[in-house]
Design a protein around this motif. Structure first.
Motif, PDB file in Angstrom:
ATOM      1  N   GLU A  74     -65.608 -50.443 -16.381  1.00  0.00           N
ATOM      2  CA  GLU A  74     -64.425 -50.677 -15.477  1.00  0.00           C
ATOM      3  C   GLU A  74     -63.214 -50.488 -16.202  1.00  0.00           C
ATOM      4  OE1 GLU A  74     -63.005 -53.550 -11.939  1.00  0.00           O
ATOM      5  OE2 GLU A  74     -64.211 -54.582 -13.687  1.00  0.00           O
ATOM      6  N   GLU A  75     -63.082 -50.750 -17.471  1.00  0.00           N
ATOM      7  CA  GLU A  75     -61.880 -50.542 -18.179  1.00  0.00           C
ATOM      8  C   GLU A  75     -61.625 -49.281 -18.695  1.00  0.00           C
ATOM      9  OE1 GLU A  75     -65.256 -52.252 -21.116  1.00  0.00           O
ATOM     10  OE2 GLU A  75     -64.508 -52.362 -19.005  1.00  0.00           O
ATOM     11  N   THR A  76     -62.520 -48.534 -18.626  1.00  0.00           N
ATOM     12  CA  THR A  76     -62.293 -47.058 -18.954  1.00  0.00           C
ATOM     13  C   THR A  76     -61.554 -46.373 -17.957  1.00  0.00           C
ATOM     14  OG1 THR A  76     -64.419 -47.014 -20.129  1.00  0.00           O
ATOM     15  CG2 THR A  76     -63.458 -44.781 -19.619  1.00  0.00           C
ATOM     16  N   ASN A  77     -60.540 -45.659 -18.218  1.00  0.00           N
ATOM     17  CA  ASN A  77     -59.582 -44.859 -17.178  1.00  0.00           C
ATOM     18  C   ASN A  77     -60.156 -43.610 -17.219  1.00  0.00           C
ATOM     19  OD1 ASN A  77     -57.613 -43.794 -15.613  1.00  0.00           O
ATOM     20  ND2 ASN A  77     -55.757 -44.632 -16.997  1.00  0.00           N
ATOM     21  N   ASN A  79     -61.255 -40.377 -14.476  1.00  0.00           N
ATOM     22  CA  ASN A  79     -61.150 -39.834 -13.300  1.00  0.00           C
ATOM     23  C   ASN A  79     -61.860 -38.570 -13.103  1.00  0.00           C
ATOM     24  OD1 ASN A  79     -58.830 -41.524 -11.833  1.00  0.00           O
ATOM     25  ND2 ASN A  79     -57.868 -41.030 -13.868  1.00  0.00           N
ATOM     26  N   HIS A  93     -58.570 -41.343 -20.110  1.00  0.00           N
ATOM     27  CA  HIS A  93     -57.193 -41.935 -20.749  1.00  0.00           C
ATOM     28  C   HIS A  93     -57.528 -42.339 -22.273  1.00  0.00           C
ATOM     29  CE1 HIS A  93     -52.909 -42.661 -21.457  1.00  0.00           C
ATOM     30  NE2 HIS A  93     -53.505 -43.884 -21.472  1.00  0.00           N
ATOM     31  N   GLN A 100     -54.783 -37.880 -22.544  1.00  0.00           N
ATOM     32  CA  GLN A 100     -56.033 -37.532 -21.909  1.00  0.00           C
ATOM     33  C   GLN A 100     -56.976 -36.651 -22.646  1.00  0.00           C
ATOM     34  OE1 GLN A 100     -54.879 -36.346 -17.814  1.00  0.00           O
ATOM     35  NE2 GLN A 100     -55.471 -38.414 -17.251  1.00  0.00           N
TER      36      GLN A 100
END
Length: 363
Positions: A74-77, A79, A93, A100
């Motif tokens: 969950e803490e990984t950004n 997309n 990110h 990125q």
């Protein structure tokens, strides 16, 4: 950061899920990319929960073939940017560099004549502005003849088109530690074929961002592909003290009842409440000692089996002694099954009914 890519060859059976859960629990990857899940998107949600991930993007299989899944913490950004039945592309990110980097999971088309489409898809993902880029997966292709042993010779034309992809996208093969091949057909010695089909590729920008990387060919107790693990830095583990817990797997042994009976019938003195407390303490102490002798630490046994399987694969990368590989895989599966009983009991989970070996794992 830890990233794992694995052609799991189906997650519709307990053995595959059990092996995957063991791998995830041991490594705790930030990003997990799976190929050939052979599951619909809805059933991948069940797998996601079993593995403890909050985020998952899946591509459904077509019948009993294909299927992709990308999971992340969950803490990984992260997309997702695009996907197909042969790839999932995402941007991640990186806080350290305040920028990125691109992650692309690939499953090379199993049809040789259509594999060029996969290479063209990867080329199309290369942006006009160069960003750090990591690509991984089962490419279903080798770069040179040294990456294949047994069977018919690989056509030079096929390998050349794969090498051309690396040149066009400025990729570098990140190499590996461990067994030289990631796939084996596991047939008899005369018909054994082994190949390095799974790998990590990256451009120079990604290598500059993560200079301390290393790629390791792991071990597998279920799939005919090895998981490939990428570490961008050395991870540290911590130990915690454990409380005494009754384990359901003890009841499988006849000695268990004798130990409980002997402990409970031992001589005590004092009032009734103290007698009960004394008997419980004596029983738990004897069970803990018996468990250590009989089973040892389950996680330690699993690690020993993992190490043994890894050693067998490294000593015999050509699978000339197939029975040793099979025995090592079966031993690991046996201890994973025992661990499953332990965890189902502790989590009060009913995700697998005892004795159910139906390959239609999720109903």
């Amino acid at each position: 950061m830890i990233c794992i890519s694995w052609n799991c060859r189906g997650l519709g059976n307990p053995r595959g899920v059990r092996a995957l859960r063991d791998l995830v629990r041991k490594e705790v990857p930030m990003v997990l990319f799976l190929q050939e899940t052979k599951l619909h998107v809805t059933k991948m949600e069940c797998v996601k929960r079993l593995l403890g991930y909050e985020c998952c993007f899946a591509v459904s299989s077509e019948g009993r073939s294909g299927g992709l899944a990308l999971m992340w913490q969950e803490e990984t950004n992260l997309n997702v940017q695009s996907y197909s039945k042969n790839h999932i592309d995402a941007l991640i990110h990186n806080a350290e560099h305040d920028g990125q980097w691109q992650f692309t999971g690939v499953y090379g088309h199993p049809d040789t004549e259509l594999r060029q489409e996969t290479w063209n898809t990867i080329r199309s993902l290369r942006g006009t502005v160069s960003v750090p880029w990591l690509v991984c997966g089962d490419f279903n292709e080798v770069l040179c003849w040294q990456e294949k042993r047994g069977g018919r010779n690989r056509p030079e034309r096929q390998m050349r088109t794969f090498r051309q992809l690396l040149d066009d996208c400025s990729f570098v093969d990140l190499g590996f530690m461990g067994p030289p091949f990631t796939w084996c057909n596991k047939r008899d010695v005369q018909h054994t074929v082994s190949e390095r089909l799974d790998r990590y590729l990256a451009n120079q920008g990604w290598i500059d961002w993560f200079p301390g990387f290393r790629v390791v060919h792991g071990s597998s107790a279920s799939s005919d592909h090895l998981p490939i693990l990428l570490y961008s830095r050395r991870e540290k583990s911590s130990k915690r003290n454990k409380l005494f817990r009754f384990e359901a797997m003890w009841t499988e042994e006849g000695e268990y009842e004798n130990i409980v009976e002997d402990s409970w019938n031992g001589r005590t003195s004092g009032n009734q409440m103290n007698n009960i407390k004394t008997r419980i303490g004596a029983c738990s102490q004897r069970l803990a000692q018996w468990n250590k002798t009989k089973y040892g630490n389950v996680q330690k046994r699993i690690q020993q089996c993992r190490t043994h399987l890894q050693q067998v694969q490294e000593r015999d990368p050509y699978h000339s002694q197939m029975e040793l590989h099979q025995e090592a895989r079966c031993q690991l599966q046996m201890w994973l099954e025992r661990e499953e009983i332990l965890w189902c009991q502790r989590a009060k989970s009913l995700w697998l009914q005892g004795g159910d070996q139906n390959t239609k794992y999720f109903h």
